[in-house]
Motif scaffolding. Structure first.
Motif, PDB file in Angstrom:
ATOM      1  N   ILE A 176      20.667  81.957  28.658  1.00 37.44           N
ATOM      2  CA  ILE A 176      20.707  81.290  29.969  1.00 37.44           C
ATOM      3  C   ILE A 176      20.717  79.776  29.760  1.00 37.44           C
ATOM      4  CG2 ILE A 176      19.453  80.890  32.142  1.00 37.44           C
ATOM      5  CD1 ILE A 176      20.223  83.734  32.122  1.00 37.44           C
ATOM      6  N   GLY A 186      22.623  86.704  45.158  1.00 40.64           N
ATOM      7  CA  GLY A 186      21.719  87.761  45.623  1.00 40.64           C
ATOM      8  C   GLY A 186      20.578  87.215  46.478  1.00 40.64           C
ATOM      9  N   ASP A 210      18.851  75.928  49.166  1.00 37.67           N
ATOM     10  CA  ASP A 210      18.215  76.220  47.874  1.00 37.67           C
ATOM     11  C   ASP A 210      18.799  75.246  46.849  1.00 37.67           C
ATOM     12  OD1 ASP A 210      16.497  77.368  46.071  1.00 37.67           O
ATOM     13  OD2 ASP A 210      17.428  79.345  46.070  1.00 37.67           O
TER      14      ASP A 210
HETATM   15  P1  AMP Z   1      21.096  84.104  42.493  1.00 43.57           P
HETATM   16  O1  AMP Z   1      20.288  84.986  43.400  1.00 43.57           O
HETATM   17  O2  AMP Z   1      21.676  84.837  41.319  1.00 43.57           O
HETATM   18  O3  AMP Z   1      22.143  83.305  43.254  1.00 43.57           O
HETATM   19  O4  AMP Z   1      20.076  83.077  41.842  1.00 43.57           O
HETATM   20  C1  AMP Z   1      19.666  81.960  42.545  1.00 43.57           C
HETATM   21  C2  AMP Z   1      18.219  81.627  42.286  1.00 43.57           C
HETATM   22  O5  AMP Z   1      17.858  81.707  40.910  1.00 43.57           O
HETATM   23  C3  AMP Z   1      17.946  80.197  42.738  1.00 43.57           C
HETATM   24  O6  AMP Z   1      16.713  80.170  43.434  1.00 43.57           O
HETATM   25  C4  AMP Z   1      17.913  79.406  41.446  1.00 43.57           C
HETATM   26  O7  AMP Z   1      16.901  78.452  41.491  1.00 43.57           O
HETATM   27  C5  AMP Z   1      17.672  80.422  40.326  1.00 43.57           C
HETATM   28  N1  AMP Z   1      18.641  80.305  39.215  1.00 43.57           N
HETATM   29  C6  AMP Z   1      19.597  81.216  38.885  1.00 43.57           C
HETATM   30  N2  AMP Z   1      20.298  80.832  37.800  1.00 43.57           N
HETATM   31  C7  AMP Z   1      19.801  79.628  37.435  1.00 43.57           C
HETATM   32  C8  AMP Z   1      20.119  78.686  36.378  1.00 43.57           C
HETATM   33  N3  AMP Z   1      21.105  78.897  35.481  1.00 43.57           N
HETATM   34  N4  AMP Z   1      19.388  77.540  36.329  1.00 43.57           N
HETATM   35  C9  AMP Z   1      18.408  77.305  37.214  1.00 43.57           C
HETATM   36  N5  AMP Z   1      18.055  78.133  38.202  1.00 43.57           N
HETATM   37  C10 AMP Z   1      18.732  79.300  38.323  1.00 43.57           C
END
Ligand code: AMP
Length: 179
Positions: A22, A129, A122
């Motif tokens: 990641i 998701g 956000d």
């Molecule tokens: P998602 O639900 O997959 O869109 O993930 C979004 C959430 O996960 C947000 O609240 C982000 O803060 C966190 N997040 C996901 N991937 C990352 C990343 N590569 N770096 C920092 N935060 C992330």
């Protein structure tokens, strides 16, 4: 665009956090930079300047920091969307998908009145998701989700497109390839 590069340079990338493979996009460095923080908030709200926004909903936890500033900027109220079990009053709840498995998020049932115009905030959208769950929760209590904004988009993961397919206009300020 110079602005994009300036702002993008204030985001710190931490490889292999919280796990191997990641690239963690750390916005604490952007937030700590006064010019970058102001610029990010100004740019996020720019499309809605002059439009009436009733509430800004921020997703725990980094969405609280940015969402609070955005709410102040557009003279709207702020509503927290939290992990389950954190809010004291009666809540509505929704399950949403994470990379591995499910989690649940909640908001106070009376935080938004039906028909109120809401912007979702956000720090970053990846698979979408989390934001998709938040939009469903907001719509469940009758909110009119006018837009969703994020400082960072990871377009390869398709989250912003997922929200657009739900008829939510999406605003992001920069993109990083990969995940
Ligand atoms: P998602 O639900 O997959 O869109 O993930 C979004 C959430 O996960 C947000 O609240 C982000 O803060 C966190 N997040 C996901 N991937 C990352 C990343 N590569 N770096 C920092 N935060 C992330």
């Amino acid at each position: 665009m110079t602005f994009d590069h300036d702002l993008k340079a204030t985001v710190r990338t931490i490889p292999d956090y919280p796990k191997k493979g990641i690239l963690f996009r750390d916005i604490t460095t952007l937030l700590a930079d006064a010019r970058a923080f102001r610029r990010a908030v100004d740019e996020l709200v720019q499309p809605w300047a002059g439009l009436k926004i009733d509430k800004v909903a921020g997703i725990e936890a980094r969405g609280f920091i940015i969402g609070g500033a955005v709410a102040h900027q557009v003279s709207a109220g702020f509503v927290p969307i939290r992990k389950k079990g954190k809010l004291p009053h009666t809540t509505v709840r929704i399950a949403y998908s994470l990379e591995y498995g499910l989690d649940e998020m909640e908001m106070h049932v009376d935080a938004i009145q039906p028909g109120e115009r809401v912007i979702l905030v956000d720090d970053l959208i990846a698979t979408g998701g989390t934001a998709e769950g938040a939009v469903k929760l907001l719509r469940q209590i009758g909110a009119n989700v006018v837009a969703a904004c994020f400082i960072i988009d990871l377009p390869d993961l398709g989250g912003a497109d997922k929200l657009r397919a739900m008829d939510v206009p999406v605003r992001t300020l920069m993109a990083f390839e990969g995940h």
